[in-house]
Design a protein around this motif. Structure first.
Motif, PDB file in Angstrom:
ATOM      1  N   ASP A  75     -19.753 -16.581 -36.123  1.00 50.57           N
ATOM      2  CA  ASP A  75     -19.673 -17.308 -34.861  1.00 50.57           C
ATOM      3  C   ASP A  75     -20.387 -18.659 -34.860  1.00 50.57           C
ATOM      4  O   ASP A  75     -20.458 -19.308 -33.827  1.00 50.57           O
ATOM      5  CB  ASP A  75     -20.264 -16.437 -33.748  1.00 50.57           C
ATOM      6  N   SER A 101     -13.250  -6.846 -34.854  1.00 44.73           N
ATOM      7  CA  SER A 101     -13.404  -6.775 -33.397  1.00 44.73           C
ATOM      8  C   SER A 101     -12.605  -7.884 -32.714  1.00 44.73           C
ATOM      9  O   SER A 101     -12.397  -7.828 -31.501  1.00 44.73           O
ATOM     10  CB  SER A 101     -14.874  -6.873 -32.986  1.00 44.73           C
ATOM     11  N   ALA A 106     -11.698  -3.140 -26.300  1.00 48.48           N
ATOM     12  CA  ALA A 106     -12.740  -2.768 -25.332  1.00 48.48           C
ATOM     13  C   ALA A 106     -12.246  -1.674 -24.390  1.00 48.48           C
ATOM     14  O   ALA A 106     -12.293  -1.796 -23.172  1.00 48.48           O
ATOM     15  CB  ALA A 106     -13.213  -3.996 -24.546  1.00 48.48           C
ATOM     16  N   ASP A 127     -13.367 -13.052 -24.816  1.00 50.08           N
ATOM     17  CA  ASP A 127     -14.618 -12.711 -25.496  1.00 50.08           C
ATOM     18  C   ASP A 127     -14.620 -13.145 -26.958  1.00 50.08           C
ATOM     19  O   ASP A 127     -15.680 -13.378 -27.540  1.00 50.08           O
ATOM     20  CB  ASP A 127     -14.865 -11.207 -25.433  1.00 50.08           C
ATOM     21  N   LYS A 128     -13.450 -13.232 -27.573  1.00 53.84           N
ATOM     22  CA  LYS A 128     -13.361 -13.493 -29.010  1.00 53.84           C
ATOM     23  C   LYS A 128     -12.715 -14.845 -29.336  1.00 53.84           C
ATOM     24  O   LYS A 128     -12.505 -15.156 -30.519  1.00 53.84           O
ATOM     25  CB  LYS A 128     -12.564 -12.370 -29.693  1.00 53.84           C
ATOM     26  N   ARG A 131     -14.676 -17.131 -31.856  1.00 60.88           N
ATOM     27  CA  ARG A 131     -14.659 -16.624 -33.232  1.00 60.88           C
ATOM     28  C   ARG A 131     -13.297 -16.868 -33.881  1.00 60.88           C
ATOM     29  O   ARG A 131     -13.221 -17.291 -35.038  1.00 60.88           O
ATOM     30  CB  ARG A 131     -15.000 -15.139 -33.268  1.00 60.88           C
ATOM     31  N   GLU A 252     -24.013   0.740 -23.017  1.00 56.99           N
ATOM     32  CA  GLU A 252     -24.393  -0.675 -22.897  1.00 56.99           C
ATOM     33  C   GLU A 252     -25.902  -0.821 -22.794  1.00 56.99           C
ATOM     34  O   GLU A 252     -26.489  -1.752 -23.370  1.00 56.99           O
ATOM     35  CB  GLU A 252     -23.721  -1.300 -21.677  1.00 56.99           C
ATOM     36  N   TYR A 257     -23.869  -5.195 -24.422  1.00 57.17           N
ATOM     37  CA  TYR A 257     -22.452  -5.320 -24.046  1.00 57.17           C
ATOM     38  C   TYR A 257     -21.536  -5.407 -25.253  1.00 57.17           C
ATOM     39  O   TYR A 257     -20.555  -4.671 -25.375  1.00 57.17           O
ATOM     40  CB  TYR A 257     -22.265  -6.562 -23.167  1.00 57.17           C
ATOM     41  N   GLU A 258     -21.831  -6.322 -26.166  1.00 55.87           N
ATOM     42  CA  GLU A 258     -20.940  -6.572 -27.300  1.00 55.87           C
ATOM     43  C   GLU A 258     -20.779  -5.326 -28.169  1.00 55.87           C
ATOM     44  O   GLU A 258     -19.665  -4.932 -28.512  1.00 55.87           O
ATOM     45  CB  GLU A 258     -21.491  -7.730 -28.141  1.00 55.87           C
ATOM     46  N   ASN A 261     -19.053  -2.294 -26.132  1.00 57.02           N
ATOM     47  CA  ASN A 261     -17.651  -2.501 -25.760  1.00 57.02           C
ATOM     48  C   ASN A 261     -16.746  -2.737 -26.960  1.00 57.02           C
ATOM     49  O   ASN A 261     -15.611  -2.256 -26.982  1.00 57.02           O
ATOM     50  CB  ASN A 261     -17.535  -3.667 -24.782  1.00 57.02           C
ATOM     51  N   TYR A 262     -17.232  -3.486 -27.946  1.00 60.21           N
ATOM     52  CA  TYR A 262     -16.383  -3.837 -29.081  1.00 60.21           C
ATOM     53  C   TYR A 262     -16.748  -3.081 -30.353  1.00 60.21           C
ATOM     54  O   TYR A 262     -15.897  -2.464 -30.987  1.00 60.21           O
ATOM     55  CB  TYR A 262     -16.433  -5.356 -29.331  1.00 60.21           C
TER      56      TYR A 262
END
Length: 299
Positions: A75, A101, A106, A127-128, A131, A252, A257-258, A261-262
């Motif tokens: 990232d 991911s 998610a 979210d991605k 990346r 979480e 979170y990341e 969820n992923y």
């Protein structure tokens, strides 16, 4: 070859670097501290202390090398831009590490999940998006004389080949289980991830340094499994009861979170042909369940 690798003190980068040294390559590894530098020296890796924000250093190291592996961050756009700048017009390899991911849904641990292929990637989720934009930048650098590749790893299992580091996903489940006495998965744990053994990952990078056609995207996988099957295998290996569902909000709170969820709560199902067809890659290990049952606790 003289290879420069970022993230040499990490699980993926350290395993790749150590494997390349054993194959006879000269490896220079970017690390953040004198302590990590000592670890590198002990493994036969030449350390360079710095960060991904050291643009001039990254450009210089890329120019001096015969090839570059970015295994520090998927990232950090500035680092990737610097490495590309250092390699422009050289036709030297740049292997950029991404992760599957990018196709994660998610789902909160629910099953299903679409299977994705290297030539039919979906639009990035919000979210991605950043990346995926970096992945696209790496692929596009082929037009500027860089023999670039995006190596998109799935869930990696196995023990580190180099420095004493853990992989991202399964060790988190193991740590939580040891702390609580209960093996848990996100939601019902029906979500499925493609996976691959760390020694097979290291071999793929070595092959790509030599054979990669410029501008290639690789999904790295040799099987898939649901989290409920993986956590039940973990519970069996640890002598604990069956794994249990865990509400997403609790996951979480434990993992952020990341990761919840992923990394642990999504489906990420992919199929990779390019490594097999373009590089001749043949993975040696194809069952994460067998590894969890028989080898995970040896680390």
């Amino acid at each position: 070859m003289n290879i420069f690798i970022t993230g040499a003190a990490g699980f993926i980068g350290g395993s790749i670097a150590t494997s390349l040294v054993k194959k006879g390559h000269q490896v220079t590894g970017l690390v953040r501290s004198a302590e990590q530098a000592d670890e590198m020296t002990a493994l036969g890796i030449v350390p360079v202390i710095g960060t991904l924000d050291d643009r001039a250093m990254l450009i210089e190291q890329a120019r001096r090398s015969d090839g570059v592996i970015n295994a520090a961050s998927s990232d950090h756009r500035g680092a990737v831009e610097a490495l590309i700048e250092g390699l422009k017009g050289s036709n030297k390899p740049l292997l950029h590490t991404s992760g599957s991911s990018i196709v994660g849904d998610a789902s909160g641990g629910k099953g299903g999940g679409q299977v994705f292929f290297e030539d039919k990637l979906p639009a990035a989720t919000p979210d991605k998006a950043a990346r995926v934009a970096i992945d696209d930048l790496v692929i596009a650098s082929a037009k500027d004389g860089v023999r670039s590749a995006v190596i998109c790893n799935t869930l990696i299992y196995g023990l580190s080949l180099g420095v004493d580091r853990d992989s991202v996903q399964l060790p988190r489940l193991l740590k939580q289980a040891r702390k609580s006495g209960i093996v848990r998965h996100v939601g019902p744990g029906e979500n499925v991830w493609s996976n691959v053994f760390i020694e097979d990952v290291a071999e793929l990078y070595a092959l790509a340094l030599e054979k990669n056609p410029a501008g290639t995207f690789y999904f790295v996988e040799s099987g898939e499994a649901s989290f409920v099957d993986m956590t039940n295998a973990m519970a069996e290996a640890m002598g604990l009861g069956k794994s249990q569902d865990w509400p997403l909000k609790d996951a979480e709170a434990e993992w952020g979170y990341e990761m919840a969820n992923y990394g642990l709560g999504s489906n990420s199902r992919v199929r990779g042909k390019n490594a097999r067809e373009l590089l001749g890659w043949v993975p040696k290990r194809t069952s994460v369940i067998e590894w969890i049952k028989h080898d995970m606790l040896k680390g």
